[in-house]
Design an enzyme around this catalytic site. Sequence first.
Site, PDB file in Angstrom:
ATOM      1  N   CYS A  22     -45.937  12.469   7.714  1.00  0.00           N
ATOM      2  CA  CYS A  22     -46.603  11.367   6.578  1.00  0.00           C
ATOM      3  C   CYS A  22     -45.860  11.828   5.256  1.00  0.00           C
ATOM      4  O   CYS A  22     -45.857  13.120   5.074  1.00  0.00           O
ATOM      5  CB  CYS A  22     -47.903  11.177   6.619  1.00  0.00           C
ATOM      6  SG  CYS A  22     -48.615  10.173   5.487  1.00  0.00           S
ATOM      7  N   CYS A  66     -54.909  17.204   4.364  1.00  0.00           N
ATOM      8  CA  CYS A  66     -54.494  16.682   5.573  1.00  0.00           C
ATOM      9  C   CYS A  66     -53.188  17.307   6.228  1.00  0.00           C
ATOM     10  O   CYS A  66     -52.151  17.535   5.507  1.00  0.00           O
ATOM     11  CB  CYS A  66     -53.926  15.192   5.277  1.00  0.00           C
ATOM     12  SG  CYS A  66     -53.360  14.218   6.640  1.00  0.00           S
ATOM     13  N   GLU A 118     -49.819  12.364  17.813  1.00  0.00           N
ATOM     14  CA  GLU A 118     -51.260  12.704  18.438  1.00  0.00           C
ATOM     15  C   GLU A 118     -51.857  11.300  18.408  1.00  0.00           C
ATOM     16  O   GLU A 118     -51.721  10.289  17.761  1.00  0.00           O
ATOM     17  CB  GLU A 118     -52.060  13.480  17.316  1.00  0.00           C
ATOM     18  CG  GLU A 118     -51.506  14.688  17.226  1.00  0.00           C
ATOM     19  CD  GLU A 118     -52.367  15.690  16.135  1.00  0.00           C
ATOM     20  OE1 GLU A 118     -53.067  15.035  15.680  1.00  0.00           O
ATOM     21  OE2 GLU A 118     -51.959  16.782  15.617  1.00  0.00           O
ATOM     22  N   CYS A 126     -51.366  14.063   1.089  1.00  0.00           N
ATOM     23  CA  CYS A 126     -52.933  14.212   0.675  1.00  0.00           C
ATOM     24  C   CYS A 126     -53.364  15.870   1.009  1.00  0.00           C
ATOM     25  O   CYS A 126     -52.711  16.269   2.071  1.00  0.00           O
ATOM     26  CB  CYS A 126     -53.722  13.415   1.560  1.00  0.00           C
ATOM     27  SG  CYS A 126     -53.589  11.752   1.416  1.00  0.00           S
ATOM     28  N   CYS A 137     -57.573   6.487  18.397  1.00  0.00           N
ATOM     29  CA  CYS A 137     -57.327   6.678  16.986  1.00  0.00           C
ATOM     30  C   CYS A 137     -55.574   6.928  17.283  1.00  0.00           C
ATOM     31  O   CYS A 137     -55.336   7.997  17.807  1.00  0.00           O
ATOM     32  CB  CYS A 137     -57.834   7.974  16.428  1.00  0.00           C
ATOM     33  SG  CYS A 137     -57.301   8.366  14.675  1.00  0.00           S
ATOM     34  N   CYS A 161     -56.703  14.858  12.288  1.00  0.00           N
ATOM     35  CA  CYS A 161     -55.337  14.194  12.197  1.00  0.00           C
ATOM     36  C   CYS A 161     -54.274  15.591  11.778  1.00  0.00           C
ATOM     37  O   CYS A 161     -54.429  16.145  11.015  1.00  0.00           O
ATOM     38  CB  CYS A 161     -55.401  13.424  10.950  1.00  0.00           C
ATOM     39  SG  CYS A 161     -53.930  12.771  10.209  1.00  0.00           S
TER      40      CYS A 161
HETATM   41  S1  SF4 Z   1     -54.512  11.320   5.069  1.00  0.00           S
HETATM   42 FE1  SF4 Z   1     -52.649  12.201   5.928  1.00  0.00          FE
HETATM   43  S2  SF4 Z   1     -51.780  10.745   7.410  1.00  0.00           S
HETATM   44 FE2  SF4 Z   1     -53.230   9.653   5.911  1.00  0.00          FE
HETATM   45  S3  SF4 Z   1     -52.103   9.085   4.288  1.00  0.00           S
HETATM   46 FE3  SF4 Z   1     -52.721  10.977   3.798  1.00  0.00          FE
HETATM   47  S4  SF4 Z   1     -51.177  12.474   4.128  1.00  0.00           S
HETATM   48 FE4  SF4 Z   1     -50.682  10.469   5.425  1.00  0.00          FE
END
Ligand code: SF4
Length: 343
Positions: A110, A117, A90, A114, A103, A329
């Site tokens: 990833c 996310c 994206e 987190c 962005c 995101c």
């Molecule tokens: S916010 Fe999302 S993309 Fe950023 S480091 Fe944490 S898990 Fe990865």
Amino acid sequence: MVDIKSMTLEELTAWFKEQGEPAFRAKQVFHWLYRGVNSFEEMSDLSKALRQKLSETCFITHPVVARKQQSALDGTIKYLWELGDGNCIETVFMRYKHGNTVCISSQVGCRMGCAFCASTIAGKVRNLTPAEMVDQVLFTQLDSGEPISNIVLMGIGEPLDNFDTVMQFLRLVNHPEGLNIGMRHISLSTCGLVEKIDKLAQYGLQLTLSVSLHAPDDETRSKIMPVNRSVGVKTLMDTCRRYFQTTGRRISYEYAMIDGVNDADWQADLLADLLKGMPGHVNLIPLNEVEESPLKPSRRVAAFQKRLEQRGVTVTVRRKLGGDIDASCGQLRRKAMKEHSPQ
Ligand code: SF4
């Protein structure tokens, strides 16, 4: 095959020399690449023989728009690009008073986990290449028809987990013969990989480092950001202090406001204590809800902001852009993945 767009002009020039070609040819090719051509055939000022040779030895990356959503509210555009291997990433185009900002993603997925996310739900698939990062800026500019003056590395992926690629990307977008975007117009966001932050400090770049803090205490931060379980808040803040001392650049601390998790008064007080004596600013982010997550947006953003300000902290609240188009995101990629999953 050589990934020609991942090379700087200097590397391309050296490569052309090795091939027995004059240096000015490298510059011609470099300019064509930044016009967004998809094939060597289009490079009309090169000889047919050279075009043929390049086609046999090199490839040009060119993502395809798999989906595009434009906000009716503020003109934000979200792109889902399909890469050469079928993976999707994206990019978000946003209009701000200080200029158009893009962005971009640094990885497919990833591995940082987190809790708030969408990008991490299916883990990390692979790192992007420098060319695939440049393409997000280049093709967003070409498709939207609008110049881009700022870049934030805050899309899918942890940029410092793909360190060498990100450094090469910065050289490429910064190059005056390419996109020529100044370091002061670039922000790099990290969830707090301390060794990499120390490594980045050694480069002395003028970019803005954004640290995704999201909680000032280890118990809360470890719950929502697994990276905190091995390196706690104190070590992270000591690293940030060193970064500032080495580079002289203020750090921006990102703080997504989550209902009942990190929005209490005592957490504002603790956050203010952490930042004492260290120039920097806190960016409060109204949480975007992720369907798979139980976390909800805080209703205490204004109170939290006020409490921080009363304790001398510089605070901004991020304007919510693209609220009608899955603009945070990983959401659009996640949606597309779900629609294509066989279950
Ligand atoms: S916010 Fe999302 S993309 Fe950023 S480091 Fe944490 S898990 Fe990865």
